[in-house]
Design an enzyme around this catalytic site. Sequence first.
Site, mmCIF file in Angstrom:
data_model
loop_
_atom_site.group_PDB
_atom_site.id
_atom_site.type_symbol
_atom_site.label_atom_id
_atom_site.label_comp_id
_atom_site.label_asym_id
_atom_site.label_seq_id
_atom_site.Cartn_x
_atom_site.Cartn_y
_atom_site.Cartn_z
ATOM 1 C CE LYS A 411 -2.445 3.090 3.335
ATOM 2 N NZ LYS A 411 -2.900 2.330 4.684
ATOM 3 C CD1 TRP A 511 -13.043 -1.295 0.363
ATOM 4 C CD2 TRP A 511 -11.385 -2.866 0.601
ATOM 5 N NE1 TRP A 511 -13.179 -2.164 -0.425
ATOM 6 C CE2 TRP A 511 -12.363 -2.932 0.205
ATOM 7 C CE3 TRP A 511 -10.664 -3.769 1.831
ATOM 8 C CZ2 TRP A 511 -11.900 -4.587 -0.256
ATOM 9 C CZ3 TRP A 511 -10.138 -4.529 1.300
ATOM 10 C CH2 TRP A 511 -11.439 -5.396 0.508
ATOM 11 C CG HIS A 512 -6.930 1.718 3.545
ATOM 12 N ND1 HIS A 512 -5.724 1.991 4.394
ATOM 13 C CD2 HIS A 512 -8.258 1.406 4.836
ATOM 14 C CE1 HIS A 512 -5.772 0.713 5.392
ATOM 15 N NE2 HIS A 512 -7.177 0.171 5.030
ATOM 16 C CE1 TYR A 513 -15.084 6.065 1.192
ATOM 17 C CE2 TYR A 513 -13.539 3.593 0.556
ATOM 18 C CZ TYR A 513 -14.703 4.624 0.498
ATOM 19 O OH TYR A 513 -16.355 3.791 1.099
#
Length: 584
Positions: A411, A511-513
Amino acid sequence: MASSRWSENMAARLSALLLLHGFCFANQGFTFMHQATTAPMVSYYDYIIVGGGTAGCPLAATLSETSTVLLLERGGSPFGNPNITHLSAFGAALSDLSHKSPSQRFVSEDGVINARARVLGGGSSLNAGFYSRAGSEYITNAGWDAKLVNESYRWVERAVAFQPPLRQWQSAVRNSLLEIGIRPYNGFTLDHLYGTKVGGTIFDGYGRRHSSADLLHYANPAGLTVLLHAPVQKILFTTEGRPKPAANGVIFTDASGLSHWAYLRRGVDNEVIVCSGSLGSPQLLMLSGLGPKKHLEAHNISVVLDQPLVGQGMSDNPMNAVFVPSPRPVEVSLIQVVGITHNGSYIEGASGENFASETQSTQDFGMFSPKIGQLSTVPPKQRTEEALNKAIEAMRFLPRSAFIGGFILEKIMGPLSRGHLELRSLNSNDNPAVTFNYFKDPSDLERCVEGIKIIEKVIESKSFSRFRYNYLPIATLLNMTANAPVNLLPKHANASRSLEQFCKDTVMTIWHYHGGCQVNKVVDRDYKVIGVDALRVIDGSTFDYSPGTNPQATVMMLGRYMGVKMLHERLAKNGTKFSEHIKT
Protein backbone atom coordinates in the site's frame (compact mmCIF):
# COMPACT_ATOMS: atom_id res chain seq x y z
CA MET A 1 2.85 -0.15 23.37
CA ALA A 2 4.89 -3.10 24.60
CA SER A 3 3.51 -6.59 24.07
CA SER A 4 4.25 -7.60 27.66
CA ARG A 5 1.85 -5.02 29.03
CA TRP A 6 -0.83 -6.31 26.71
CA SER A 7 -0.36 -9.97 27.54
CA GLU A 8 -0.68 -9.31 31.28
CA ASN A 9 -4.20 -7.95 30.86
CA MET A 10 -5.35 -9.99 27.87
CA ALA A 11 -7.10 -12.84 29.69
CA ALA A 12 -9.21 -10.63 31.95
CA ARG A 13 -9.97 -8.25 29.12
CA LEU A 14 -11.04 -10.99 26.76
CA SER A 15 -13.33 -12.56 29.36
CA ALA A 16 -15.06 -9.25 30.01
CA LEU A 17 -15.45 -8.57 26.32
CA LEU A 18 -16.90 -11.99 25.64
CA LEU A 19 -19.55 -11.30 28.26
CA LEU A 20 -20.29 -7.98 26.56
CA HIS A 21 -20.26 -9.63 23.16
CA GLY A 22 -22.73 -12.27 24.31
CA PHE A 23 -25.02 -9.56 25.69
CA CYS A 24 -24.98 -7.70 22.40
CA PHE A 25 -25.77 -10.80 20.37
CA ALA A 26 -28.51 -11.93 22.71
CA ASN A 27 -30.22 -8.54 22.55
CA GLN A 28 -29.41 -7.71 18.93
CA GLY A 29 -28.01 -4.38 20.09
CA PHE A 30 -28.54 -1.98 22.99
CA THR A 31 -31.57 -0.70 24.88
CA PHE A 32 -31.13 2.77 23.33
CA MET A 33 -31.10 1.35 19.77
CA HIS A 34 -34.30 1.54 17.72
CA GLN A 35 -35.57 1.44 14.18
CA ALA A 36 -36.20 4.90 12.76
CA THR A 37 -39.83 3.96 12.11
CA THR A 38 -40.38 4.24 15.88
CA ALA A 39 -39.06 7.83 16.05
CA PRO A 40 -41.37 10.80 16.68
CA MET A 41 -41.96 13.13 13.76
CA VAL A 42 -40.21 15.95 15.66
CA SER A 43 -37.59 15.61 18.39
CA TYR A 44 -34.94 17.73 20.19
CA TYR A 45 -31.39 16.94 21.35
CA ASP A 46 -28.19 18.63 22.49
CA TYR A 47 -26.17 16.87 19.79
CA ILE A 48 -27.25 15.28 16.52
CA ILE A 49 -24.64 12.97 15.00
CA VAL A 50 -25.09 11.93 11.39
CA GLY A 51 -23.43 8.57 10.80
CA GLY A 52 -22.91 5.71 13.26
CA GLY A 53 -19.61 4.66 11.79
CA THR A 54 -16.03 4.32 12.94
CA ALA A 55 -15.93 7.85 14.39
CA GLY A 56 -19.62 8.37 15.11
CA CYS A 57 -20.01 5.57 17.66
CA PRO A 58 -17.17 6.60 20.03
CA LEU A 59 -18.20 10.25 19.66
CA ALA A 60 -21.82 9.49 20.54
CA ALA A 61 -20.84 7.32 23.51
CA THR A 62 -18.62 10.08 24.89
CA LEU A 63 -21.03 12.98 24.41
CA SER A 64 -23.88 10.99 25.98
CA GLU A 65 -22.14 11.11 29.36
CA THR A 66 -23.50 14.60 30.06
CA SER A 67 -25.76 15.47 27.11
CA THR A 68 -28.66 14.15 25.07
CA VAL A 69 -27.41 12.69 21.80
CA LEU A 70 -29.19 11.44 18.70
CA LEU A 71 -27.09 9.09 16.53
CA LEU A 72 -28.55 8.53 13.07
CA GLU A 73 -27.29 5.52 11.10
CA ARG A 74 -28.48 4.87 7.56
CA GLY A 75 -27.84 1.11 7.83
CA GLY A 76 -28.74 -1.60 10.28
CA SER A 77 -27.11 -3.33 13.23
CA PRO A 78 -24.00 -5.52 12.84
CA PHE A 79 -24.88 -7.65 15.85
CA GLY A 80 -26.07 -11.14 15.03
CA ASN A 81 -24.88 -11.02 11.41
CA PRO A 82 -22.36 -13.88 11.02
CA ASN A 83 -21.04 -12.39 7.76
CA ILE A 84 -19.87 -9.42 9.81
CA THR A 85 -18.89 -10.91 13.13
CA HIS A 86 -16.80 -13.93 12.10
CA LEU A 87 -13.28 -13.64 10.70
CA SER A 88 -13.79 -16.77 8.61
CA ALA A 89 -16.60 -15.02 6.72
CA PHE A 90 -14.55 -11.98 5.73
CA GLY A 91 -15.58 -10.82 2.28
CA ALA A 92 -19.12 -12.19 2.46
CA ALA A 93 -20.62 -8.86 3.52
CA LEU A 94 -18.55 -7.00 0.92
CA SER A 95 -19.73 -9.33 -1.84
CA ASP A 96 -23.40 -8.97 -0.89
CA LEU A 97 -24.74 -6.64 -3.58
CA SER A 98 -28.36 -6.53 -2.35
CA HIS A 99 -29.97 -3.26 -1.32
CA LYS A 100 -30.05 -4.55 2.27
CA SER A 101 -26.33 -5.27 2.31
CA PRO A 102 -24.19 -3.65 5.04
CA SER A 103 -21.81 -2.76 2.20
CA GLN A 104 -22.73 -0.43 -0.67
CA ARG A 105 -20.66 -0.91 -3.77
CA PHE A 106 -19.48 2.09 -5.78
CA VAL A 107 -17.24 2.48 -8.79
CA SER A 108 -14.93 5.47 -8.87
CA GLU A 109 -14.58 7.41 -12.10
CA ASP A 110 -11.13 5.81 -12.34
CA GLY A 111 -12.90 2.47 -12.74
CA VAL A 112 -11.82 0.88 -9.46
CA ILE A 113 -14.71 -0.87 -7.75
CA ASN A 114 -14.91 0.04 -4.08
CA ALA A 115 -17.25 -0.16 -1.09
CA ARG A 116 -18.75 2.17 1.50
CA ALA A 117 -20.30 1.04 4.76
CA ARG A 118 -24.04 0.97 5.35
CA VAL A 119 -24.10 -0.45 8.89
CA LEU A 120 -23.59 0.61 12.50
CA GLY A 121 -19.85 0.54 13.12
CA GLY A 122 -19.11 1.72 9.60
CA GLY A 123 -15.99 0.39 7.96
CA SER A 124 -14.90 -1.30 11.19
CA SER A 125 -17.85 -3.69 10.71
CA LEU A 126 -16.60 -4.71 7.25
CA ASN A 127 -12.84 -4.45 7.15
CA ALA A 128 -9.98 -6.93 7.56
CA GLY A 129 -9.53 -5.85 11.18
CA PHE A 130 -5.94 -4.57 11.28
CA TYR A 131 -5.48 -2.15 14.19
CA SER A 132 -2.48 0.18 14.31
CA ARG A 133 -2.01 3.71 15.59
CA ALA A 134 -0.87 6.77 13.66
CA GLY A 135 2.78 7.74 13.83
CA SER A 136 4.00 10.43 16.21
CA GLU A 137 4.78 12.75 13.29
CA TYR A 138 1.21 12.45 12.03
CA ILE A 139 -0.15 13.34 15.46
CA THR A 140 2.15 16.37 15.70
CA ASN A 141 1.21 17.61 12.23
CA ALA A 142 -2.50 17.26 13.05
CA GLY A 143 -2.02 19.56 16.05
CA TRP A 144 -3.54 17.03 18.43
CA ASP A 145 -2.78 16.93 22.16
CA ALA A 146 -0.49 13.89 22.50
CA LYS A 147 -1.61 13.06 26.05
CA LEU A 148 -5.29 13.08 25.15
CA VAL A 149 -4.55 11.14 21.96
CA ASN A 150 -2.90 8.36 23.98
CA GLU A 151 -5.73 8.32 26.50
CA SER A 152 -8.26 8.16 23.67
CA TYR A 153 -6.45 5.30 21.93
CA ARG A 154 -6.36 3.35 25.22
CA TRP A 155 -10.08 3.97 25.77
CA VAL A 156 -10.79 2.45 22.37
CA GLU A 157 -8.33 -0.42 22.77
CA ARG A 158 -9.80 -1.69 26.01
CA ALA A 159 -12.88 -2.67 24.04
CA VAL A 160 -11.79 -3.58 20.53
CA ALA A 161 -8.05 -4.30 20.13
CA PHE A 162 -6.38 -7.71 20.51
CA GLN A 163 -3.07 -9.42 19.83
CA PRO A 164 -3.49 -11.83 16.89
CA PRO A 165 -2.25 -15.42 17.01
CA LEU A 166 0.69 -15.66 14.61
CA ARG A 167 0.67 -18.95 12.74
CA GLN A 168 2.87 -20.46 10.05
CA TRP A 169 2.08 -18.35 6.98
CA GLN A 170 2.10 -14.99 8.79
CA SER A 171 5.28 -16.04 10.61
CA ALA A 172 6.87 -16.71 7.22
CA VAL A 173 5.88 -13.21 6.06
CA ARG A 174 7.42 -11.71 9.21
CA ASN A 175 10.64 -13.72 8.86
CA SER A 176 10.91 -12.86 5.18
CA LEU A 177 10.60 -9.13 5.84
CA LEU A 178 13.36 -9.36 8.43
CA GLU A 179 15.50 -11.51 6.15
CA ILE A 180 15.43 -8.91 3.36
CA GLY A 181 16.26 -6.07 5.75
CA ILE A 182 12.97 -4.44 6.79
CA ARG A 183 14.29 -3.85 10.30
CA PRO A 184 14.30 -3.48 13.24
CA TYR A 185 11.86 -6.10 14.47
CA ASN A 186 9.45 -4.31 16.77
CA GLY A 187 7.49 -7.38 17.89
CA PHE A 188 3.81 -6.96 18.70
CA THR A 189 2.99 -3.28 18.98
CA LEU A 190 0.15 -0.93 18.17
CA ASP A 191 2.61 1.90 17.52
CA HIS A 192 3.61 2.98 14.02
CA LEU A 193 7.34 2.23 13.84
CA TYR A 194 9.70 1.74 10.93
CA GLY A 195 10.70 -1.87 10.46
CA THR A 196 8.66 -5.06 10.81
CA LYS A 197 5.96 -5.53 13.40
CA VAL A 198 2.94 -7.56 14.36
CA GLY A 199 -0.04 -5.23 14.65
CA GLY A 200 -3.30 -5.47 16.55
CA THR A 201 -6.63 -6.78 15.33
CA ILE A 202 -10.26 -6.13 16.17
CA PHE A 203 -10.94 -9.89 15.94
CA ASP A 204 -10.69 -11.54 19.34
CA GLY A 205 -9.13 -14.92 20.11
CA TYR A 206 -12.32 -16.66 18.99
CA GLY A 207 -12.29 -14.93 15.60
CA ARG A 208 -15.15 -12.58 16.47
CA ARG A 209 -15.16 -8.97 15.33
CA HIS A 210 -15.36 -6.04 17.74
CA SER A 211 -16.25 -2.95 15.72
CA SER A 212 -16.66 0.64 16.82
CA ALA A 213 -20.31 -0.25 17.51
CA ASP A 214 -18.98 -2.11 20.56
CA LEU A 215 -17.79 1.25 21.90
CA LEU A 216 -21.45 2.16 22.50
CA HIS A 217 -21.09 -0.02 25.60
CA TYR A 218 -19.44 3.05 27.15
CA ALA A 219 -22.53 5.20 26.51
CA ASN A 220 -24.90 6.60 29.09
CA PRO A 221 -28.17 4.87 28.12
CA ALA A 222 -30.21 7.77 29.47
CA GLY A 223 -28.41 10.22 27.21
CA LEU A 224 -28.23 8.36 23.90
CA THR A 225 -30.75 7.46 21.21
CA VAL A 226 -29.54 5.43 18.22
CA LEU A 227 -31.84 5.19 15.22
CA LEU A 228 -31.16 2.58 12.52
CA HIS A 229 -32.16 2.81 8.85
CA ALA A 230 -32.34 6.57 9.28
CA PRO A 231 -30.60 8.22 6.30
CA VAL A 232 -30.26 11.98 6.68
CA GLN A 233 -31.43 13.92 3.62
CA LYS A 234 -30.20 17.37 4.59
CA ILE A 235 -28.96 19.59 7.40
CA LEU A 236 -31.22 22.47 8.36
CA PHE A 237 -29.88 25.99 8.92
CA THR A 238 -31.17 29.18 10.48
CA THR A 239 -29.95 32.75 10.02
CA GLU A 240 -32.31 34.37 12.51
CA GLY A 241 -30.40 36.88 14.65
CA ARG A 242 -27.03 35.56 13.42
CA PRO A 243 -24.20 36.99 11.34
CA LYS A 244 -23.79 33.65 9.55
CA PRO A 245 -25.88 30.50 9.08
CA ALA A 246 -26.09 28.04 11.95
CA ALA A 247 -27.10 24.39 11.80
CA ASN A 248 -30.20 23.78 13.87
CA GLY A 249 -31.38 20.30 12.87
CA VAL A 250 -31.69 17.61 10.21
CA ILE A 251 -34.34 15.87 8.15
CA PHE A 252 -34.10 12.07 8.03
CA THR A 253 -36.29 9.37 6.59
CA ASP A 254 -37.23 5.96 7.93
CA ALA A 255 -37.56 2.59 6.20
CA SER A 256 -41.15 3.35 5.20
CA GLY A 257 -40.12 6.60 3.50
CA LEU A 258 -41.59 8.96 6.09
CA SER A 259 -39.66 12.12 6.94
CA HIS A 260 -38.70 13.10 10.50
CA TRP A 261 -37.30 16.36 11.84
CA ALA A 262 -34.70 16.40 14.60
CA TYR A 263 -33.72 19.79 16.02
CA LEU A 264 -31.05 21.08 18.36
CA ARG A 265 -32.21 22.24 21.76
CA ARG A 266 -31.50 25.84 22.60
CA GLY A 267 -27.93 26.26 23.80
CA VAL A 268 -24.76 27.79 22.41
CA ASP A 269 -22.85 24.50 22.73
CA ASN A 270 -25.36 22.32 20.89
CA GLU A 271 -24.30 21.11 17.46
CA VAL A 272 -24.92 18.91 14.46
CA ILE A 273 -21.89 16.69 13.82
CA VAL A 274 -21.41 14.89 10.51
CA CYS A 275 -19.56 11.55 10.70
CA SER A 276 -20.72 10.05 7.41
CA GLY A 277 -17.32 9.15 5.98
CA SER A 278 -15.30 10.41 3.05
CA LEU A 279 -18.12 9.97 0.57
CA GLY A 280 -21.10 10.69 2.80
CA SER A 281 -19.85 13.79 4.61
CA PRO A 282 -19.00 16.01 1.60
CA GLN A 283 -22.08 14.64 -0.14
CA LEU A 284 -24.35 15.68 2.76
CA LEU A 285 -22.77 19.13 3.00
CA MET A 286 -23.48 19.68 -0.69
CA LEU A 287 -27.05 18.38 -0.42
CA SER A 288 -27.52 20.85 2.45
CA GLY A 289 -26.27 23.85 0.46
CA LEU A 290 -22.59 23.96 1.42
CA GLY A 291 -20.30 23.52 -1.55
CA PRO A 292 -19.25 24.90 -4.94
CA LYS A 293 -21.95 27.37 -5.95
CA LYS A 294 -22.12 26.42 -9.64
CA HIS A 295 -22.30 22.72 -8.87
CA LEU A 296 -25.08 23.22 -6.30
CA GLU A 297 -27.08 25.45 -8.62
CA ALA A 298 -26.76 22.86 -11.39
CA HIS A 299 -28.66 20.51 -9.06
CA ASN A 300 -31.17 23.21 -8.06
CA ILE A 301 -29.86 23.26 -4.47
CA SER A 302 -30.28 26.52 -2.56
CA VAL A 303 -26.81 27.79 -1.67
CA VAL A 304 -26.24 28.33 2.04
CA LEU A 305 -22.49 28.87 1.65
CA ASP A 306 -20.36 28.96 -1.49
CA GLN A 307 -17.53 26.66 -0.38
CA PRO A 308 -15.58 25.44 -3.44
CA LEU A 309 -13.32 23.10 -1.43
CA VAL A 310 -16.09 20.74 -0.31
CA GLY A 311 -15.50 17.48 -2.16
CA GLN A 312 -11.95 18.37 -3.16
CA GLY A 313 -8.75 16.57 -2.10
CA MET A 314 -10.17 13.05 -2.44
CA SER A 315 -7.54 10.30 -2.20
CA ASP A 316 -7.50 6.52 -2.05
CA ASN A 317 -4.39 4.60 -1.08
CA PRO A 318 -3.62 2.37 -4.07
CA MET A 319 -2.99 -1.27 -3.26
CA ASN A 320 -1.22 -3.76 -5.50
CA ALA A 321 -0.92 -7.42 -4.62
CA VAL A 322 0.83 -10.53 -5.91
CA PHE A 323 -0.96 -13.84 -5.42
CA VAL A 324 1.40 -16.65 -4.42
CA PRO A 325 0.04 -20.19 -4.92
CA SER A 326 1.16 -22.48 -2.10
CA PRO A 327 2.11 -26.16 -2.38
CA ARG A 328 0.73 -26.69 1.13
CA PRO A 329 -2.46 -25.55 2.90
CA VAL A 330 -2.27 -22.18 4.64
CA GLU A 331 -4.19 -20.82 7.60
CA VAL A 332 -6.95 -18.25 7.24
CA SER A 333 -5.35 -14.95 8.19
CA LEU A 334 -6.06 -11.33 7.42
CA ILE A 335 -3.50 -8.56 7.89
CA GLN A 336 -1.31 -9.25 10.94
CA VAL A 337 2.29 -8.45 9.97
CA VAL A 338 3.45 -5.25 8.31
CA GLY A 339 6.76 -4.02 6.99
CA ILE A 340 6.90 -0.23 7.32
CA THR A 341 9.56 0.91 4.86
CA HIS A 342 11.42 4.19 4.46
CA ASN A 343 10.51 4.42 0.77
CA GLY A 344 6.81 5.14 1.37
CA SER A 345 5.19 1.73 1.03
CA TYR A 346 3.77 -0.75 3.53
CA ILE A 347 4.17 -4.48 2.91
CA GLU A 348 1.49 -6.83 4.29
CA GLY A 349 0.00 -10.25 3.68
CA ALA A 350 -3.24 -12.23 3.89
CA SER A 351 -3.80 -15.93 3.36
CA GLY A 352 -6.28 -18.77 3.11
CA GLU A 353 -9.39 -16.65 2.65
CA ASN A 354 -12.55 -17.97 1.02
CA PHE A 355 -10.88 -18.04 -2.37
CA ALA A 356 -12.84 -21.07 -3.53
CA SER A 357 -15.87 -22.43 -1.73
CA GLU A 358 -17.67 -25.71 -2.33
CA THR A 359 -20.85 -23.94 -3.40
CA GLN A 360 -21.23 -21.28 -6.05
CA SER A 361 -23.50 -19.23 -3.80
CA THR A 362 -20.61 -18.52 -1.43
CA GLN A 363 -17.76 -18.53 -3.95
CA ASP A 364 -16.23 -15.16 -3.20
CA PHE A 365 -12.51 -15.62 -3.92
CA GLY A 366 -11.41 -13.29 -1.14
CA MET A 367 -9.64 -10.14 -2.27
CA PHE A 368 -9.58 -11.40 -5.88
CA SER A 369 -13.37 -11.47 -6.00
CA PRO A 370 -14.92 -9.55 -8.90
CA LYS A 371 -17.89 -9.03 -6.56
CA ILE A 372 -16.05 -7.12 -3.83
CA GLY A 373 -14.65 -4.74 -6.16
CA GLN A 374 -11.29 -4.86 -7.36
CA LEU A 375 -12.07 -4.96 -11.06
CA SER A 376 -9.40 -2.28 -11.40
CA THR A 377 -9.71 0.27 -14.20
CA VAL A 378 -12.88 -0.54 -16.09
CA PRO A 379 -13.78 1.64 -19.08
CA PRO A 380 -17.05 3.50 -18.35
CA LYS A 381 -19.06 1.71 -21.04
CA GLN A 382 -18.04 -1.66 -19.58
CA ARG A 383 -19.16 -0.95 -15.98
CA THR A 384 -22.20 -3.20 -16.27
CA GLU A 385 -23.71 -6.05 -14.30
CA GLU A 386 -23.25 -8.26 -17.37
CA ALA A 387 -19.50 -7.59 -17.44
CA LEU A 388 -19.23 -8.22 -13.71
CA ASN A 389 -21.13 -11.50 -13.99
CA LYS A 390 -18.90 -12.56 -16.89
CA ALA A 391 -15.81 -12.04 -14.71
CA ILE A 392 -17.40 -13.99 -11.84
CA GLU A 393 -18.28 -16.85 -14.15
CA ALA A 394 -14.73 -16.96 -15.51
CA MET A 395 -13.39 -17.30 -11.98
CA ARG A 396 -15.62 -20.32 -11.34
CA PHE A 397 -13.95 -22.34 -14.07
CA LEU A 398 -10.53 -22.02 -12.49
CA PRO A 399 -9.33 -25.08 -10.51
CA ARG A 400 -9.48 -24.92 -6.72
CA SER A 401 -5.71 -25.36 -6.60
CA ALA A 402 -5.39 -21.93 -8.19
CA PHE A 403 -6.73 -20.38 -4.97
CA ILE A 404 -4.61 -22.15 -2.36
CA GLY A 405 -2.10 -19.63 -1.13
CA GLY A 406 -2.04 -16.01 -0.11
CA PHE A 407 -1.33 -12.42 -1.09
CA ILE A 408 1.68 -10.28 -0.49
CA LEU A 409 0.51 -6.72 -0.96
CA GLU A 410 1.82 -3.21 -0.79
CA LYS A 411 0.00 0.00 0.00
CA ILE A 412 1.28 3.47 -0.88
CA MET A 413 1.71 5.86 2.03
CA GLY A 414 -0.24 9.10 1.65
CA PRO A 415 -0.88 9.13 -1.29
CA LEU A 416 0.09 12.34 -3.07
CA SER A 417 -2.43 11.97 -5.93
CA ARG A 418 -5.68 13.89 -5.44
CA GLY A 419 -9.16 13.86 -6.95
CA HIS A 420 -12.63 15.23 -6.29
CA LEU A 421 -16.25 14.31 -5.55
CA GLU A 422 -19.48 15.55 -7.14
CA LEU A 423 -23.18 14.88 -6.69
CA ARG A 424 -25.06 12.56 -9.04
CA SER A 425 -28.52 13.06 -7.52
CA LEU A 426 -30.37 14.66 -4.62
CA ASN A 427 -30.78 11.34 -2.80
CA SER A 428 -28.27 10.89 0.02
CA ASN A 429 -28.52 7.10 -0.38
CA ASP A 430 -27.16 7.31 -3.93
CA ASN A 431 -23.43 7.18 -4.50
CA PRO A 432 -21.80 10.45 -5.51
CA ALA A 433 -19.31 10.53 -8.39
CA VAL A 434 -15.76 10.34 -7.08
CA THR A 435 -12.40 10.46 -8.86
CA PHE A 436 -9.24 9.44 -6.99
CA ASN A 437 -6.68 9.85 -9.82
CA TYR A 438 -4.57 6.83 -8.87
CA PHE A 439 -0.88 7.35 -9.69
CA LYS A 440 -1.49 10.81 -11.15
CA ASP A 441 1.45 12.01 -9.07
CA PRO A 442 4.58 10.25 -10.44
CA SER A 443 5.92 9.80 -6.90
CA ASP A 444 3.07 7.41 -6.11
CA LEU A 445 3.93 5.25 -9.10
CA GLU A 446 7.60 5.24 -8.13
CA ARG A 447 6.72 4.10 -4.63
CA CYS A 448 4.48 1.37 -6.02
CA VAL A 449 7.34 0.04 -8.13
CA GLU A 450 9.64 0.03 -5.11
CA GLY A 451 6.95 -1.80 -3.14
CA ILE A 452 6.60 -4.49 -5.83
CA LYS A 453 10.37 -4.96 -5.81
CA ILE A 454 10.21 -5.57 -2.06
CA ILE A 455 7.39 -8.07 -2.59
CA GLU A 456 9.58 -9.90 -5.08
CA LYS A 457 12.33 -10.17 -2.46
CA VAL A 458 9.87 -11.45 0.14
CA ILE A 459 8.60 -14.18 -2.19
CA GLU A 460 12.14 -15.23 -3.15
CA SER A 461 13.42 -15.28 0.43
CA LYS A 462 14.46 -18.48 2.13
CA SER A 463 11.96 -17.86 4.93
CA PHE A 464 9.08 -17.98 2.46
CA SER A 465 10.29 -20.97 0.42
CA ARG A 466 7.85 -23.46 2.04
CA PHE A 467 4.89 -21.49 0.70
CA ARG A 468 5.80 -21.11 -2.96
CA TYR A 469 6.44 -23.35 -5.94
CA ASN A 470 10.09 -23.19 -6.93
CA TYR A 471 9.24 -23.70 -10.61
CA LEU A 472 7.14 -20.51 -10.69
CA PRO A 473 9.52 -17.55 -11.10
CA ILE A 474 8.52 -14.05 -10.03
CA ALA A 475 7.82 -13.00 -13.61
CA THR A 476 5.28 -15.83 -13.91
CA LEU A 477 3.57 -14.85 -10.65
CA LEU A 478 3.30 -11.24 -11.79
CA ASN A 479 1.85 -12.26 -15.13
CA MET A 480 -0.56 -14.68 -13.45
CA THR A 481 -1.76 -11.90 -11.16
CA ALA A 482 -2.04 -9.36 -13.99
CA ASN A 483 -3.93 -11.78 -16.23
CA ALA A 484 -6.30 -13.29 -13.67
CA PRO A 485 -9.93 -12.57 -14.66
CA VAL A 486 -10.43 -10.01 -11.93
CA ASN A 487 -10.64 -6.96 -14.16
CA LEU A 488 -11.68 -5.96 -17.65
CA LEU A 489 -8.49 -4.14 -18.56
CA PRO A 490 -6.80 -4.78 -21.86
CA LYS A 491 -4.13 -7.32 -21.00
CA HIS A 492 -0.49 -6.40 -21.52
CA ALA A 493 1.77 -9.25 -22.56
CA ASN A 494 4.60 -9.85 -20.10
CA ALA A 495 3.41 -7.22 -17.64
CA SER A 496 6.29 -8.22 -15.40
CA ARG A 497 8.73 -6.48 -17.76
CA SER A 498 7.30 -3.13 -16.69
CA LEU A 499 6.50 -2.79 -13.01
CA GLU A 500 4.99 0.61 -13.78
CA GLN A 501 2.51 -1.09 -16.09
CA PHE A 502 1.88 -3.83 -13.53
CA CYS A 503 1.02 -1.18 -10.91
CA LYS A 504 -1.42 0.55 -13.26
CA ASP A 505 -3.01 -2.66 -14.52
CA THR A 506 -3.53 -4.27 -11.11
CA VAL A 507 -4.35 -1.27 -8.90
CA MET A 508 -6.97 -2.07 -6.28
CA THR A 509 -8.42 -0.29 -3.29
CA ILE A 510 -7.65 -1.20 0.30
CA TRP A 511 -10.69 0.87 1.37
CA HIS A 512 -8.63 3.65 2.98
CA TYR A 513 -10.01 6.53 0.93
CA HIS A 514 -10.18 9.93 2.61
CA GLY A 515 -10.60 13.66 1.99
CA GLY A 516 -13.46 15.88 0.87
CA CYS A 517 -13.78 17.98 4.07
CA GLN A 518 -10.15 18.61 4.93
CA VAL A 519 -8.78 20.56 7.88
CA ASN A 520 -7.94 24.21 7.13
CA LYS A 521 -9.94 23.95 3.91
CA VAL A 522 -13.49 22.93 4.84
CA VAL A 523 -13.16 22.61 8.64
CA ASP A 524 -10.87 24.31 11.13
CA ARG A 525 -8.58 22.52 13.58
CA ASP A 526 -11.53 21.99 15.94
CA TYR A 527 -13.38 20.33 13.03
CA LYS A 528 -15.93 23.16 12.87
CA VAL A 529 -17.16 23.82 9.36
CA ILE A 530 -15.69 27.16 8.26
CA GLY A 531 -18.30 29.82 7.47
CA VAL A 532 -21.22 28.40 9.48
CA ASP A 533 -21.98 27.83 13.16
CA ALA A 534 -23.02 24.75 15.17
CA LEU A 535 -21.72 22.28 12.59
CA ARG A 536 -18.68 20.00 12.64
CA VAL A 537 -17.32 17.16 10.54
CA ILE A 538 -15.41 14.47 12.45
CA ASP A 539 -14.24 11.51 10.37
CA GLY A 540 -11.74 10.45 7.70
CA SER A 541 -13.01 13.04 5.23
CA THR A 542 -10.97 15.60 7.19
CA PHE A 543 -7.65 13.78 6.58
CA ASP A 544 -5.01 14.98 4.13
CA TYR A 545 -3.22 11.65 4.42
CA SER A 546 -4.30 8.26 5.68
CA PRO A 547 -2.84 7.76 9.18
CA GLY A 548 -0.50 4.84 9.81
CA THR A 549 -0.84 1.55 7.98
CA ASN A 550 -4.60 1.39 8.62
CA PRO A 551 -6.78 4.39 9.57
CA GLN A 552 -9.48 2.70 11.67
CA ALA A 553 -7.64 3.00 15.01
CA THR A 554 -7.11 6.73 14.47
CA VAL A 555 -10.67 7.36 13.26
CA MET A 556 -12.04 5.67 16.39
CA MET A 557 -9.55 7.60 18.51
CA LEU A 558 -10.61 10.86 16.86
CA GLY A 559 -14.26 10.25 17.77
CA ARG A 560 -13.32 9.79 21.43
CA TYR A 561 -10.72 12.58 21.36
CA MET A 562 -13.11 15.20 20.01
CA GLY A 563 -15.93 14.02 22.26
CA VAL A 564 -13.74 14.55 25.32
CA LYS A 565 -12.63 17.98 24.09
CA MET A 566 -16.21 19.07 23.44
CA LEU A 567 -17.42 17.86 26.84
CA HIS A 568 -14.46 19.51 28.51
CA GLU A 569 -15.38 22.84 26.92
CA ARG A 570 -19.06 22.45 27.85
CA LEU A 571 -18.34 21.49 31.45
CA ALA A 572 -15.73 24.22 31.90
CA LYS A 573 -18.31 26.85 30.93
CA ASN A 574 -20.62 25.48 33.61
CA GLY A 575 -17.89 25.46 36.24
CA THR A 576 -17.97 21.67 36.57
CA LYS A 577 -14.80 19.68 37.12
CA PHE A 578 -13.88 17.71 34.04
CA SER A 579 -12.88 14.56 35.91
CA GLU A 580 -16.22 14.33 37.71
CA HIS A 581 -18.05 13.41 34.53
CA ILE A 582 -15.67 11.85 32.02
CA LYS A 583 -15.20 8.09 32.17
CA THR A 584 -11.66 6.93 31.56
